[in-house]
Motif scaffolding. Sequence first.
Motif, PDB file in Angstrom:
ATOM      1  N   UNK A   1     -15.179  -2.255 -12.095  1.00 50.81           N
ATOM      2  CA  UNK A   1     -15.271  -1.328 -10.964  1.00 50.81           C
ATOM      3  C   UNK A   1     -15.391  -2.078  -9.642  1.00 50.81           C
ATOM      4  N   UNK A   2     -16.232  -3.068  -9.598  1.00 53.92           N
ATOM      5  CA  UNK A   2     -16.464  -3.791  -8.351  1.00 53.92           C
ATOM      6  C   UNK A   2     -15.225  -4.570  -7.916  1.00 53.92           C
ATOM      7  N   UNK A   3     -14.593  -5.255  -8.861  1.00 58.83           N
ATOM      8  CA  UNK A   3     -13.400  -6.027  -8.514  1.00 58.83           C
ATOM      9  C   UNK A   3     -12.245  -5.106  -8.113  1.00 58.83           C
ATOM     10  N   UNK A   4     -12.167  -3.930  -8.731  1.00 62.28           N
ATOM     11  CA  UNK A   4     -11.117  -2.976  -8.359  1.00 62.28           C
ATOM     12  C   UNK A   4     -11.319  -2.494  -6.929  1.00 62.28           C
ATOM     13  N   UNK A   5     -12.569  -2.218  -6.557  1.00 66.25           N
ATOM     14  CA  UNK A   5     -12.846  -1.769  -5.202  1.00 66.25           C
ATOM     15  C   UNK A   5     -12.490  -2.854  -4.181  1.00 66.25           C
ATOM     16  N   UNK A   6     -12.806  -4.091  -4.509  1.00 63.89           N
ATOM     17  CA  UNK A   6     -12.479  -5.198  -3.601  1.00 63.89           C
ATOM     18  C   UNK A   6     -10.959  -5.350  -3.484  1.00 63.89           C
ATOM     19  N   UNK A   7     -10.258  -5.306  -4.612  1.00 65.59           N
ATOM     20  CA  UNK A   7      -8.804  -5.467  -4.590  1.00 65.59           C
ATOM     21  C   UNK A   7      -8.132  -4.311  -3.863  1.00 65.59           C
ATOM     22  N   UNK A   8      -8.718  -3.134  -3.938  1.00 65.70           N
ATOM     23  CA  UNK A   8      -8.152  -1.966  -3.265  1.00 65.70           C
ATOM     24  C   UNK A   8      -8.043  -2.187  -1.762  1.00 65.70           C
ATOM     25  N   UNK A   9      -8.981  -2.950  -1.185  1.00 66.49           N
ATOM     26  CA  UNK A   9      -8.966  -3.201   0.256  1.00 66.49           C
ATOM     27  C   UNK A   9      -7.781  -4.051   0.681  1.00 66.49           C
ATOM     28  N   UNK A  10      -7.141  -4.727  -0.258  1.00 63.60           N
ATOM     29  CA  UNK A  10      -6.024  -5.606   0.088  1.00 63.60           C
ATOM     30  C   UNK A  10      -4.711  -4.849   0.269  1.00 63.60           C
ATOM     31  N   UNK A  11      -4.660  -3.600  -0.189  1.00 65.30           N
ATOM     32  CA  UNK A  11      -3.429  -2.845  -0.017  1.00 65.30           C
ATOM     33  C   UNK A  11      -3.324  -2.364   1.423  1.00 65.30           C
ATOM     34  N   UNK A  12      -2.133  -2.461   2.002  1.00 69.19           N
ATOM     35  CA  UNK A  12      -1.967  -2.171   3.444  1.00 69.19           C
ATOM     36  C   UNK A  12      -2.257  -0.718   3.782  1.00 69.19           C
ATOM     37  N   UNK A  13      -2.831  -0.535   4.952  1.00 70.33           N
ATOM     38  CA  UNK A  13      -3.142   0.808   5.450  1.00 70.33           C
ATOM     39  C   UNK A  13      -1.949   1.347   6.239  1.00 70.33           C
ATOM     40  N   UNK A  14      -0.857   1.538   5.529  1.00 72.14           N
ATOM     41  CA  UNK A  14       0.381   2.050   6.122  1.00 72.14           C
ATOM     42  C   UNK A  14       1.239   2.614   4.997  1.00 72.14           C
ATOM     43  N   UNK A  15       2.373   3.176   5.358  1.00 78.05           N
ATOM     44  CA  UNK A  15       3.293   3.676   4.343  1.00 78.05           C
ATOM     45  C   UNK A  15       3.780   2.512   3.479  1.00 78.05           C
ATOM     46  N   UNK A  16       3.684   2.673   2.164  1.00 74.68           N
ATOM     47  CA  UNK A  16       4.073   1.598   1.255  1.00 74.68           C
ATOM     48  C   UNK A  16       5.561   1.672   0.938  1.00 74.68           C
ATOM     49  N   UNK A  17       6.155   0.496   0.778  1.00 75.19           N
ATOM     50  CA  UNK A  17       7.507   0.480   0.239  1.00 75.19           C
ATOM     51  C   UNK A  17       7.433   0.909  -1.225  1.00 75.19           C
ATOM     52  N   UNK A  18       8.579   1.199  -1.809  1.00 75.70           N
ATOM     53  CA  UNK A  18       8.564   1.656  -3.197  1.00 75.70           C
ATOM     54  C   UNK A  18       8.071   0.563  -4.135  1.00 75.70           C
ATOM     55  N   UNK A  19       8.401  -0.690  -3.840  1.00 77.18           N
ATOM     56  CA  UNK A  19       7.898  -1.785  -4.669  1.00 77.18           C
ATOM     57  C   UNK A  19       6.382  -1.902  -4.529  1.00 77.18           C
ATOM     58  N   UNK A  20       5.876  -1.769  -3.305  1.00 82.21           N
ATOM     59  CA  UNK A  20       4.428  -1.836  -3.086  1.00 82.21           C
ATOM     60  C   UNK A  20       3.736  -0.673  -3.770  1.00 82.21           C
ATOM     61  N   UNK A  21       4.342   0.516  -3.714  1.00 79.88           N
ATOM     62  CA  UNK A  21       3.744   1.671  -4.381  1.00 79.88           C
ATOM     63  C   UNK A  21       3.706   1.460  -5.887  1.00 79.88           C
ATOM     64  N   UNK A  22       4.771   0.926  -6.454  1.00 79.51           N
ATOM     65  CA  UNK A  22       4.794   0.663  -7.896  1.00 79.51           C
ATOM     66  C   UNK A  22       3.698  -0.320  -8.289  1.00 79.51           C
ATOM     67  N   UNK A  23       3.504  -1.361  -7.480  1.00 74.94           N
ATOM     68  CA  UNK A  23       2.438  -2.337  -7.778  1.00 74.94           C
ATOM     69  C   UNK A  23       1.062  -1.696  -7.643  1.00 74.94           C
ATOM     70  N   UNK A  24       0.894  -0.837  -6.650  1.00 77.42           N
ATOM     71  CA  UNK A  24      -0.388  -0.161  -6.471  1.00 77.42           C
ATOM     72  C   UNK A  24      -0.702   0.750  -7.650  1.00 77.42           C
TER      73      UNK A  24
END
Length: 316
Positions: free
Chosen positions: A114-137
């Motif tokens: 849970x803790x590592x997931x929350x930390x990793x979540x902050x690394x995703x950009x705060x903008x519209x994701x490309x389709x590749x970025x969305x798939x990785x997310x």
Amino acid sequence: MLSRTADNLYWLTRYVERADCLARILDVSQRLSYTPVTYGGSTNEWASAVLTAGCEDDFVARYGPLEEAKEEDVVSFLAFSPENSSSIRNCFEVARTNARSVRTALTSEMWDVINSAWIELQSFPNRALTRDELSRFLAFVKETSLRFDGATFRTMLRNDAYWFARSGAQLERADNTARILDVKYHVLLPEKEHVGGPLDYFQWASILRSVSALTAFHWVYRDSVKPWLVADLLILNRQMPRSLAACYEQLARNLDDIASAYGRQGPSQRLARSMQARLTNRTIDDIFQHGLHEFISEFISDNNKLGAEITEQYLT
């Protein structure tokens, strides 16, 4: 166990399961948006994602008519929006808050996920994701849920903490499976599209992929994808972990274990066993004759009622 501790464990697992479901909803919507034009018909897969998530009113208030839903708005709302209390980001935040509150009741492996997931979540950009970025997310969210589920199953003592945690997960999973199935059958197929046609087949196959059940479907039925067989797998087949029958088999058992530990049965145990019996004694022909949408609507209502009974009996 203190009711506050039980409540934190119960909602911790529910929110992790909810985040996983939202990721699967977005994943299938993305797949359906790739539907070849030659399959015919207009599709409303992004609107169906909002309906499946059960947050239509909030979305419409923010973005306008549901039938005009755009991919970037739906992804933003269901994945990252702080205004949506059930967005993936908020699910992980609430799950982590609950986990911190009961840190000593969790194993180190569960907390690390849970803790590592929350930390990793902050690394995703705060903008519209490309389709590749969305798939990785989406892959990251689903992997986090699998890791947490595995850590829970493999490291927790089989005591009341485990039973409350698993009850929350199974209740949420049953609700999510029912909603995914209902929205496909009742909403997703365009009105002029032929049931059993190419678009219908593609959508049902995508639904099976969204709950990791396409391979299982072919193992069980050894047939092409048909609506009544998909419904049978996701409602009545206890071999399928995400089916309603499988969820309620585990849920009734966990609630009975809680009752045995505390020395008293209650309304939640009786309702869970009643719903389990209903799923055991029905056939898919009975369900379709009664109406699949009506059956699922009734199930979702009773599932919500069970959640309220659990809260009243143990968590307040």
